[in-house]
Every structure is written in structure tokens, then in C-alpha cells.
Design an enzyme around this catalytic site. Structure first.
Site, mmCIF file in Angstrom:
data_model
loop_
_atom_site.group_PDB
_atom_site.id
_atom_site.type_symbol
_atom_site.label_atom_id
_atom_site.label_comp_id
_atom_site.label_asym_id
_atom_site.label_seq_id
_atom_site.Cartn_x
_atom_site.Cartn_y
_atom_site.Cartn_z
ATOM 1 N N ILE A 8 0.860 -1.186 0.000
ATOM 2 C CA ILE A 8 0.000 0.000 0.000
ATOM 3 C C ILE A 8 0.894 1.233 0.000
ATOM 4 O O ILE A 8 1.787 1.367 0.845
ATOM 5 C CB ILE A 8 -0.924 0.043 1.231
ATOM 6 C CG1 ILE A 8 -1.713 -1.256 1.367
ATOM 7 C CG2 ILE A 8 -1.876 1.236 1.140
ATOM 8 C CD1 ILE A 8 -2.528 -1.349 2.656
ATOM 9 N N GLY A 10 1.490 5.483 0.252
ATOM 10 C CA GLY A 10 0.902 6.652 0.899
ATOM 11 C C GLY A 10 0.255 6.343 2.237
ATOM 12 O O GLY A 10 -0.902 6.703 2.469
ATOM 13 N N SER A 12 1.264 7.281 5.431
ATOM 14 C CA SER A 12 1.582 8.100 6.602
ATOM 15 C C SER A 12 0.328 8.680 7.239
ATOM 16 O O SER A 12 0.308 8.946 8.444
ATOM 17 C CB SER A 12 2.554 9.230 6.232
ATOM 18 O OG SER A 12 1.996 10.070 5.237
ATOM 19 N N ILE A 15 -6.408 7.545 4.156
ATOM 20 C CA ILE A 15 -6.927 6.279 3.652
ATOM 21 C C ILE A 15 -5.860 5.192 3.653
ATOM 22 O O ILE A 15 -6.125 4.041 3.997
ATOM 23 C CB ILE A 15 -7.507 6.471 2.228
ATOM 24 C CG1 ILE A 15 -8.746 7.374 2.283
ATOM 25 C CG2 ILE A 15 -7.855 5.126 1.596
ATOM 26 C CD1 ILE A 15 -9.233 7.831 0.917
ATOM 27 N N GLY A 16 -4.644 5.535 3.273
ATOM 28 C CA GLY A 16 -3.570 4.550 3.249
ATOM 29 C C GLY A 16 -3.292 3.989 4.628
ATOM 30 O O GLY A 16 -3.166 2.767 4.807
ATOM 31 N N SER A 143 -11.059 8.821 -7.232
ATOM 32 C CA SER A 143 -11.919 9.828 -6.618
ATOM 33 C C SER A 143 -13.166 9.968 -7.469
ATOM 34 O O SER A 143 -13.172 9.619 -8.661
ATOM 35 C CB SER A 143 -11.173 11.169 -6.575
ATOM 36 O OG SER A 143 -12.044 12.233 -6.262
ATOM 37 N N TYR A 156 -6.245 18.412 -10.476
ATOM 38 C CA TYR A 156 -6.462 17.184 -9.709
ATOM 39 C C TYR A 156 -7.340 16.204 -10.480
ATOM 40 O O TYR A 156 -7.008 15.024 -10.615
ATOM 41 C CB TYR A 156 -7.103 17.529 -8.362
ATOM 42 C CG TYR A 156 -7.449 16.317 -7.523
ATOM 43 C CD1 TYR A 156 -6.451 15.584 -6.890
ATOM 44 C CD2 TYR A 156 -8.775 15.909 -7.362
ATOM 45 C CE1 TYR A 156 -6.770 14.466 -6.122
ATOM 46 C CE2 TYR A 156 -9.098 14.802 -6.596
ATOM 47 C CZ TYR A 156 -8.093 14.081 -5.981
ATOM 48 O OH TYR A 156 -8.413 12.980 -5.222
#
Length: 290
Positions: A8, A10, A12, A15-16, A143, A156
Site C-alpha cells: 500500500i 501513501g 503516513s 486512507i492509506g 476519486s 487534480y
């Protein structure tokens, strides 16, 4: 049954982090989770929430998705240790909010480096071993902004639309190797992600023209209302990721929030795109707020 090896990115925050902890704390110990992050000095939140899972079912690795060398090194470590990657969850991402003409190109490139090229780096690195084993699942956290163009989020959304196209193109190709491809598509989520966007500033709010400033404020208000009415937590999205992992026949799309189902139906029945423009204009710029 052997544990499924999961990478996985991201992890920190947000969602991760929530997904890594959910999988690592599985009562049946179904998963061995490699939680990756760019900066290991930010691992404390993950370590605290994971508790005694750390170094048992959860292992923390350094990985900067913008660096092909960093991604290669992290995946090589997993392959050397476990011999396989069963599931890749592309979660690392950054936001960009503001009027396009006021955004700096270096910021735009940074968003693409993380949200698009970072995903590509990770997928390219795990594919040879997955193809060899004829088994695997690639999951990318996208997203609702990868399905619907959101005003003042052009940069984005364009990265998330790119990931959509990438995944839809790969899905039938990789199915020939028994590799599944899935997109997780949340709406508004209460994580540190939104705060990070705010802290970096809103391009056009200070130096933009008055009319554009007014539009920015309307979109911010609409976002705030959406979070109040239909916001989810990182844990909610993590449960959807777990659902995708455990599905016997995984879907391409996992829309995590039922509040957006009707909007998507309107989009997909109108090939002109006019309905979506009208819907979005009404949602963000109408003078009347529900």
C-alpha cells in the site's frame, strides 16, 4: 491458506494508513501488509494505530512514488522477502485546488508526478512477477473527481481521469494473465488530504480577479456542505478496499459513497455530456443552496 502479500502506498496518513491497519489487524491474519510512505519520520501515527501488528502483519517501508528507483527498491525488497506481490494498492496522492491560469507549472507537474506517474511506476514494477505467477490485483484509489469534472479542480481531476483511462485500458489486457484491476472512487473524505490542500494555498484566491475569487468561494462552500451531508471517514473507504480485495470477481469501479450513484447514472445515459455540465453547474454555482 498463505497470507496475501499487500503493498500500500501513501500510508503516513488518511486512507492509506487506515487501510494498512484494517488489513494488518484482520482476525484471521489473512494479510501481510507492506505500508509504504515517502518520509519515514511520519510513521508515528501508523505505528500507534497499528499497535502490536507492527513487524508481525504490518511492515513499514520507505517509498517515494515519484522516484522510479525508490519504487523499484521497495518492491524488490518485498519480492526478495516473500517471492510475490498479491495486491498493490496505489493510494499515494496529492491535491490541487484553484483556478488553472493562476497555478504554477511546477505545482501542476508535481501533482501529475505523484498521482499519475507514481501509479504507473508502481504498476510497472509489480507486473512482471504478477504476470509470471498469473495472479494479482491492482487497486488504485481514485476519486469521484476521476469520474466527474469538479470546478476549480481541473489539475487534480485530470490526474484522476488519467488513472481511470489507465485502469480501464489495463483491465482487459491484464485479465489475460488473471490479474484484476480496480478503482476505488470516494466522494468527500474527512482526512488530512483536504487540510494539506488548504495549507498549501488556493491558487487565485489572493491574486486572482474578483469574479474568479467569488467562484472559488462558492466551490469551497459546496465542498464544506458535501462533507457535512455525505462525507466519509478513511475507515469507511478502507472497508471498501477490503471488499474489493476479497471479492471473488473484483469490479473495475467501486464507488464508495451511495450519495453519488444517481449523479453517475445521469452522466452515463447522456453521451453529449450536457447533463453533467448542468448538474455540476447547479451543484457548485447555484445561488440557492439546499
Amino acid at each position: 491458506m498463505a497470507q496475501r502479500v499487500v503493498i500500500i502506498t501513501g500510508c503516513s496518513t488518511g486512507i492509506g494508513l487506515d487501510t494498512a491497519v484494517l488489513l494488518a489487524k484482520n482476525a484471521d491474519k489473512k494479510f501481510k501488509v507492506y505500508a509504504c510512505m515517502r518520509n519515514l519520520t511520519k510513521k508515528d501515527g501508523l505505528v500507534t494505530k497499528a499497535g502490536d501488528c507492527v513487524d508481525k502483519t504490518l511492515f513499514i517501508l520507505e517509498m517515494d512514488v515519484k522516484s522510479e528507483c525508490s519504487v523499484n527498491a521497495a518492491v524488490k525488497h518485498v519480492l526478495d522477502t516473500d517471492g510475490r506481490v498479491d495486491v498493490l494498492v496505489n493510494n499515494a496522492g496529492i491535491g490541487a485546488f484553484g483556478a488553472l491560469e493562476y497555478q504554477q507549472m511546477d505545482k501542476i507537474k508535481d501533482v501529475f508526478e505523484t498521482n499519475v506517474y507514481g501509479v504507473i511506476h508502481a504498476i510497472r514494477t509489480v507486473l512482471p512477477s504478477m504476470k509470471k505467477r498469473k495472479s494479482g490485483h491492482i487497486i488504485t484509489v481514485s476519486s469521484i473527481g476521476g469520474l466527474i469534472g469538479v470546478p476549480l479542480n481541473a489539475v487534480y481531476c485530470s490526474t484522476k481521469f488519467a488513472v481511470y483511462g489507465l485502469s480501464e485500458s489495463l483491465a482487459p489486457e491484464l485479465a489475460q494473465f488473471n490479474i484484476h484491476v480496480s478503482l476505488i472512487e470516494p466522494g468527500p473524505v474527512a482526512t488530512a488530504f483536504g487540510g494539506t490542500v488548504q495549507s498549501k494555498g488556493i491558487d487565485g484566491l489572493e491574486n486572482g480577479d474578483d469574479e474568479t475569487k467569488g467562484l472559488i468561494m462558492k466551490v469551497i462552500e459546496a465542498f464544506q456542505q458535501s462533507r457535512i451531508k455525505a462525507g466519509q471517514s478513511g475507515d469507511d473507504v478502507a472497508k471498501c478496499i477490503l471488499e474489493a480485495i476479497e471479492d471473488e470477481k473484483p469490479h473495475l469501479h467501486y464507488l464508495t459513497n451511495e450519495a453519488y450513484e444517481e449523479v453517475m447514472k445521469k452522466k452515463y445515459v447522456d453521451i453529449t455530456g450536457d447533463n453533467m455540465i448542468q448538474e455540476t453547474t447547479q451543484r457548485f454555482f447555484s445561488s440557492k443552496k439546499e
